[in-house]
Structures are given as structure tokens and as C-alpha cells.
Design an enzyme around this catalytic site. Structure first.
Site, mmCIF file in Angstrom:
data_model
loop_
_atom_site.group_PDB
_atom_site.id
_atom_site.type_symbol
_atom_site.label_atom_id
_atom_site.label_comp_id
_atom_site.label_asym_id
_atom_site.label_seq_id
_atom_site.Cartn_x
_atom_site.Cartn_y
_atom_site.Cartn_z
ATOM 1 N N LYS A 17 -10.963 13.656 41.622
ATOM 2 C CA LYS A 17 -9.773 13.143 40.852
ATOM 3 C C LYS A 17 -9.981 11.554 40.526
ATOM 4 C CE LYS A 17 -6.353 14.232 43.520
ATOM 5 N NZ LYS A 17 -6.848 15.197 44.366
ATOM 6 N N ARG A 92 2.620 15.491 43.916
ATOM 7 C CA ARG A 92 2.035 16.135 45.190
ATOM 8 C C ARG A 92 2.794 17.171 45.604
ATOM 9 N NH1 ARG A 92 -2.349 12.285 46.465
ATOM 10 N NH2 ARG A 92 -3.205 12.626 48.336
ATOM 11 N N ARG A 131 -17.807 9.677 51.271
ATOM 12 C CA ARG A 131 -17.095 9.008 50.533
ATOM 13 C C ARG A 131 -17.138 7.407 51.306
ATOM 14 N NH1 ARG A 131 -11.560 10.326 47.828
ATOM 15 N NH2 ARG A 131 -10.778 10.170 49.616
ATOM 16 N N ARG A 164 -12.545 5.284 54.304
ATOM 17 C CA ARG A 164 -11.024 5.398 54.576
ATOM 18 C C ARG A 164 -10.671 5.884 55.974
ATOM 19 N NH1 ARG A 164 -8.359 7.802 48.890
ATOM 20 N NH2 ARG A 164 -7.372 9.023 50.667
ATOM 21 N N ARG A 175 -5.528 17.192 55.810
ATOM 22 C CA ARG A 175 -5.170 16.645 54.509
ATOM 23 C C ARG A 175 -5.485 17.997 53.532
ATOM 24 N NH1 ARG A 175 -9.072 12.122 53.256
ATOM 25 N NH2 ARG A 175 -7.814 12.084 51.286
HETATM 26 P P1 AMP Z 1 -4.996 9.628 48.098
HETATM 27 O O1 AMP Z 1 -5.557 8.301 47.878
HETATM 28 O O2 AMP Z 1 -4.353 10.017 46.779
HETATM 29 O O3 AMP Z 1 -5.729 10.590 48.758
HETATM 30 O O4 AMP Z 1 -3.789 9.561 49.020
HETATM 31 C C1 AMP Z 1 -3.942 8.935 50.462
HETATM 32 C C2 AMP Z 1 -2.536 9.348 50.981
HETATM 33 O O5 AMP Z 1 -1.567 8.543 50.322
HETATM 34 C C3 AMP Z 1 -2.124 10.668 51.137
HETATM 35 O O6 AMP Z 1 -2.812 11.413 52.205
HETATM 36 C C4 AMP Z 1 -0.621 10.477 51.364
HETATM 37 O O7 AMP Z 1 -0.327 10.184 52.667
HETATM 38 C C5 AMP Z 1 -0.249 9.223 50.477
HETATM 39 N N1 AMP Z 1 0.103 9.650 49.192
HETATM 40 C C6 AMP Z 1 -0.565 9.539 47.961
HETATM 41 N N2 AMP Z 1 0.079 10.034 46.825
HETATM 42 C C7 AMP Z 1 1.197 10.672 47.327
HETATM 43 C C8 AMP Z 1 2.317 11.407 46.826
HETATM 44 N N3 AMP Z 1 2.237 11.358 45.448
HETATM 45 N N4 AMP Z 1 3.049 11.940 47.659
HETATM 46 C C9 AMP Z 1 3.094 11.675 49.023
HETATM 47 N N5 AMP Z 1 2.213 11.095 49.508
HETATM 48 C C10 AMP Z 1 1.242 10.445 48.910
#
Ligand code: AMP
Length: 220
Positions: A17, A92, A131, A164, A175
Site C-alpha cells: 500500500k 482501519r 522492508r 521499523r 499485525r
Molecule cells: P502503518 O504504517 O500503516 O503500518 O501503521 C503503523 C501503526 O500505526 C499501526 O500498526 C497502528 O498501530 C497505527 N495506525 C496507523 N494507521 C492507523 C489507523 N488508521 N487506525 C489505527 N491505528 C493506526
């Protein structure tokens, strides 16, 4: 004034994504709005919100819907969001999707495309564990499939690349479980809308991007 037409990327962590949203953002000249990037920026800044979000994010769980909706609502008020944005990692949860619908209805804006990227679980784990990300400009690499020219160094800005915290194997598993429980129901939420598109996430980033462009063009 024309109405905003937003694009949503849907799919498990690791399906590509972020990479595809960055490319589509350049292609359509719409801002890339990653709630994960915004939350990581608040963690870096040491703000109160960042302190609350940090532990949750490191564990692989989701930050609360209220916090996320506040961040998104504020982001959409900025001038560069007026024509639309490319959402990455948002919504999400079904609650966030509902709240977004309400927010857009008030502003008379709409969701122009929901791009659901689909990929096998095994491939997802492989992609996430290899990654590497640039903490300065946000560029995304993979140790095997998309290595930087100099190992560990960002091609674009020269910063040292990082893995990360939440790309460690146990957190990846958590996750993916959270995705199944909280985010996968969004497929049913959007599935019957004309804007919905299922995109095969397998193959090189260029191939996947070509599928995305075709889907977005179809939407006009
Ligand atoms: P990502 O970079 O999109 O994988 O997000 C990393 C982390 O940020 C996720 O595992 C969540 O802890 C938090 N996070 C990001 N976007 C959201 C969202 N829309 N709702 C809730 N938590 C989020």
C-alpha cells in the site's frame, strides 16, 4: 470549487500500500496521507499524543479511533487536500470508515476509488521482514526485491535506512491478526460500491502500479 475526490488503499500490512500510494500520489498530484507516517511523526516529536501512541504502535495494535479521526479531520482541512488525498493505512476499522463517510458527507466530498490490494500471507511476511524505510524522506526499500544502490543508505536523501520496530517477526504476526479482526471487515463495507476495485498485489511494483492506474482511469 470542485469537490474533493479521495482514494483509499485497503489491504493487509505488507501488500505494498505504502509504495503504491506514494507512486499514485506523484502520478495524480494528490497528497499521500499515511496515518502511520503521521503517527510516527508525532512519536518522533515527543508530543503527548505521540507518547500515548508509541507503545500501542510498537505492540502492533491499533491506535484509538478518536485519535486517528482527529488527525485525519485536521489533515483534510489543509489547502493541499482540497482536490482529494490518497489515504494509506486509513480507514482501519469499520468505525473509522463510518466516521469518514460522515466527515465527507458534511463537506460534500466523495470516495473516488477504494483500491483493495490482495496478496498471499507468505508473500506478505517475506515483504515485511525484508522492508527497510528511510526515516527522513519516507522512501521504502526491500533488501532483496528493491535494494538501495548502497546497502543501508537511502537513494533519495542519503539517510541511514531503518527496520521499523513493528516489522519484527512476532509483531508482524500480531499485525496480521489485528488486520483480520479489525480491518478485513472493511472489504465487505466497501465491496458493493462502484468505487471498489480488487487489485492483484503479486509481481513487481511496476506491474501492480499499472493495474492501479487502469482501475483509477476506469473511475474517470
Ligand atoms: P502503518 O504504517 O500503516 O503500518 O501503521 C503503523 C501503526 O500505526 C499501526 O500498526 C497502528 O498501530 C497505527 N495506525 C496507523 N494507521 C492507523 C489507523 N488508521 N487506525 C489505527 N491505528 C493506526
Amino acid at each position: 470549487m470542485s469537490l474533493a475526490r479521495h482514494i483509499i488503499f485497503l489491504g493487509a500490512p505488507g501488500v505494498g500500500k505504502g509504495t503504491q500510494a506514494q507512486r499514485l500520489s506523484q502520478y495524480l498530484r494528490l497528497p499521500h496521507v499515511s496515518t502511520g507516517d503521521m503517527l510516527r511523526a508525532s512519536v518522533q516529536s515527543g508530543s503527548e499524543l505521540g507518547r500515548r501512541a508509541a507503545a500501542v504502535m510498537d505492540s502492533g495494535a491499533l491506535v484509538s479511533d478518536d485519535i486517528v479521526m482527529d488527525i485525519v479531520a485536521e489533515r483534510l482541512t489543509l489547502q493541499d487536500a482540497l482536490a482529494g488525498v490518497i489515504f494509506d493505512g486509513f480507514p482501519r476499522t469499520v468505525h473509522q470508515a463510518n466516521a469518514l463517510d460522515q466527515l465527507l458527507q458534511h463537506g460534500g466530498s466523495q470516495i473516488a476509488a477504494v483500491l483493495h490490494i490482495v496478496l498471499d500471507d507468505e508473500e506478505i511476511v517475506e515483504r515485511l521482514s525484508g522492508r527497510r524505510v528511510c526515516p527522513v524522506c519516507g522512501a521504502i526499500y526491500h533488501v532483496r526485491y528493491h535494494p538501495p544502490r548502497v546497502s543501508g543508505v537511502c537513494d533519495q536523501c542519503g539517510a541511514a535506512l531503518l527496520q521499523r520496530e513493528d516489522d519484527q517477526p512476532e509483531v508482524i504476526r500480531k499485525r496480521l491478526a489485528v488486520y483480520q479482526a479489525e480491518t478485513a471487515p472493511l472489504v465487505a463495507y466497501y465491496h458493493d460500491r462502484p468505487a471498489y476495485h480488487r487489485i492483484d498485489g503479486d509481481g513487481a511494483a511496476d506491474e501492480v502500479f499499472a493495474r492501479i492506474v487502469e482501475a483509477v482511469r476506469e473511475k474517470g
